[in-house]
Motif scaffolding. Structure first.
Motif, PDB file in Angstrom:
ATOM      1  N   ASN A   1       4.839   4.728  32.539  1.00 38.15           N
ATOM      2  CA  ASN A   1       5.723   5.260  33.601  1.00 38.15           C
ATOM      3  C   ASN A   1       6.543   6.476  33.305  1.00 38.15           C
ATOM      4  O   ASN A   1       7.497   6.251  32.677  1.00 38.15           O
ATOM      5  N   ASN A   2       5.804   7.458  33.294  1.00 31.71           N
ATOM      6  CA  ASN A   2       6.324   8.838  32.926  1.00 31.71           C
ATOM      7  C   ASN A   2       6.846   9.609  33.910  1.00 31.71           C
ATOM      8  O   ASN A   2       7.756  10.255  33.860  1.00 31.71           O
ATOM      9  N   ALA A   3       6.147   9.629  35.187  1.00 29.46           N
ATOM     10  CA  ALA A   3       6.444  10.446  36.218  1.00 29.46           C
ATOM     11  C   ALA A   3       7.762  10.557  36.587  1.00 29.46           C
ATOM     12  O   ALA A   3       8.400   9.460  36.595  1.00 29.46           O
ATOM     13  N   GLY A   4       8.579  11.603  36.549  1.00 29.34           N
ATOM     14  CA  GLY A   4      10.009  11.467  36.720  1.00 29.34           C
ATOM     15  C   GLY A   4      10.504  13.134  36.742  1.00 29.34           C
ATOM     16  O   GLY A   4       9.725  13.759  36.514  1.00 29.34           O
ATOM     17  N   TYR A   5      11.822  13.313  37.301  1.00 30.08           N
ATOM     18  CA  TYR A   5      12.368  14.376  37.251  1.00 30.08           C
ATOM     19  C   TYR A   5      13.952  14.310  36.979  1.00 30.08           C
ATOM     20  O   TYR A   5      14.556  13.329  37.459  1.00 30.08           O
TER      21      TYR A   5
ATOM     22  N   ALA B   1       8.357   3.596  39.268  1.00 32.60           N
ATOM     23  CA  ALA B   1       7.978   2.965  38.119  1.00 32.60           C
ATOM     24  C   ALA B   1       8.040   1.622  38.399  1.00 32.60           C
ATOM     25  O   ALA B   1       7.006   0.736  37.871  1.00 32.60           O
ATOM     26  N   VAL B   2       8.811   0.969  39.173  1.00 33.00           N
ATOM     27  CA  VAL B   2       8.865  -0.747  39.498  1.00 33.00           C
ATOM     28  C   VAL B   2       7.550  -0.860  40.346  1.00 33.00           C
ATOM     29  O   VAL B   2       6.899  -1.983  39.961  1.00 33.00           O
ATOM     30  N   ALA B   3       7.419  -0.050  41.065  1.00 31.31           N
ATOM     31  CA  ALA B   3       6.175  -0.325  42.065  1.00 31.31           C
ATOM     32  C   ALA B   3       5.114  -0.349  41.358  1.00 31.31           C
ATOM     33  O   ALA B   3       4.205  -1.028  41.551  1.00 31.31           O
TER      34      ALA B   3
ATOM     35  N   ILE C   1       3.862  -2.039  28.612  1.00 36.02           N
ATOM     36  CA  ILE C   1       4.408  -1.121  29.517  1.00 36.02           C
ATOM     37  C   ILE C   1       5.356  -0.087  28.877  1.00 36.02           C
ATOM     38  O   ILE C   1       6.449  -0.810  28.135  1.00 36.02           O
ATOM     39  N   LEU C   2       5.161   0.942  29.071  1.00 37.10           N
ATOM     40  CA  LEU C   2       6.430   1.995  28.407  1.00 37.10           C
ATOM     41  C   LEU C   2       6.785   2.639  29.693  1.00 37.10           C
ATOM     42  O   LEU C   2       6.261   3.485  30.616  1.00 37.10           O
ATOM     43  N   ASN C   3       8.296   2.582  29.454  1.00 35.76           N
ATOM     44  CA  ASN C   3       8.973   3.275  30.717  1.00 35.76           C
ATOM     45  C   ASN C   3       9.733   4.246  30.122  1.00 35.76           C
ATOM     46  O   ASN C   3      10.714   4.242  29.227  1.00 35.76           O
TER      47      ASN C   3
END
Ligand code: NAP
Length: 286
Positions: A93-97, A122-124, A141-143
């Protein structure tokens, strides 16, 4: 890493997601990467063609168009990946800003958006992948959180809030799924040369002069430092691959000497504050 795995990585158009996808492909893994448009999908899939041994080898990079806030689409996307590409060994879960803005100046809608992408997205994704991993009794799982999930500074309250939330969720989830052979690692990078502080950052305009002194120098410094941060995303990708290849992955992994120094400083200041207030703390029992 010896065995070839299937990695599902969100946000592979640039930065950490792209670097990790590239390093994983180079190491012989298959990467399903999410992007937010058809052109980006084609561009991502062309990555595997570079250096591919044969036509089959080019299929190791699979692009999927997905906005992680399109919550109703996520289960079907993950089920499709499982049936068409294969079992997802690793979800990243990498997508983010980053949202930047003084809290009093920043509308709640900006906070909702920040949490929708960085936390709910990320949770979804995790909830969609877990039934498959649980059935197989394995998975990782990597957050991608941030050092901002451990330390704070003025002007990024919503961002830090979202990353603290993801750190907490990661740690608790890790305790829930360890018995099923599933590891959860919260990866907290310091400052890295990605698009984070450039094109990707949402900056709330200034409106309250009272905050000029505390915030203006921080905003200016972040703008000036964008592209010159100490961290190298390629090296971060290699560190993540080491964690993915580990027999006993960590629950928390800091990346970068800046993250190390700042988080250590925070923990010792916290320990000192706990000590200073210990008498009051224990006075409430009974
Ligand atoms: P980046 O180069 O801006 O990459 C961010 C990626 O996330 C892009 O692929 C972007 O896609 C994607 N994305 C953003 N919103 C999305 C959404 N709603 N749905 C799907 N994908 C979305 O920055 P980065 O630094 O590599 O960021 C990756 C992660 O690292 C983020 O979670 C960030 O908070 C974290 N992080 C970064 C740093 C740093 O210093 N760079 C430090 C700590 C943590 P588009 O191209 O379509 O926008």
């Amino acid at each position: 890493m010896a065995t070839s795995k299937i990695l599902l990585i969100t946000g592979v158009s640039s930065g950490f997601g792209r670097a990790l996808a590239q390093e994983a492909l180079d190491a012989g893994h298959t990467v399903v990467g999410t992007v937010r448009g058809e052109a980006a999908r084609r561009e991502f899939e062309s990555l595997a063609a570079q250096g591919a041994k044969d036509a089959k080898d080019t299929r190791r990079a699979v692009g999927v168009v997905l906005d992680v806030t399109d919550f109703d689409a996520i289960d079907a996307v993950v089920a499709h990946v499982e049936s068409s590409v294969g079992p997802v060994d690793v979800l990243v879960n990498n997508a983010g800003y980053g949202h930047e803005g003084i809290m009093e100046e920043s509308p709640l809608s900006e906070m909702r958006r920040q949490f929708d992408v960085n936390v709910f997205g990320a949770v979804a994704m995790t909830k969609a992948v877990l039934p498959f991993m649980r059935e197989r009794r394995r998975g990782h799982i990597l957050n991608i959180t941030s050092m901002g999930g451990h330390i704070t500074m003025p002007g990024i309250a919503y961002y830090c809030g979202s990353k603290f939330a993801l750190e907490g969720i990661s740690e608790a989830l890790g305790k829930e799924v360890a018995l099923f052979g599933i590891a959860v690692t919260a990866v907290a990078p310091g400052s890295f040369r990605t698009d984070w502080a450039g094109r990707s950052m949402a900056r709330t305009p200034r409106s309250i002069a009272d905050y000029d002194a505390v915030f203006d120098p921080i905003r200016k410094a972040r703008e000036e430092k964008s592209g010159k941060q100490p961290g190298n995303p390629k090296k971060a990708a290699r560190a993540m691959l080491a964690a993915i290849g580990s027999e006993k992955p960590p629950a928390h992994l800091l990346l970068g000497s800046d993250a190390l120094g700042l988080v250590r400083g925070k923990l010792s200041a916290f320990a000192e504050e706990i000590r200073a207030w210990e008498t009051v703390t224990v006075s409430t029992d009974g």
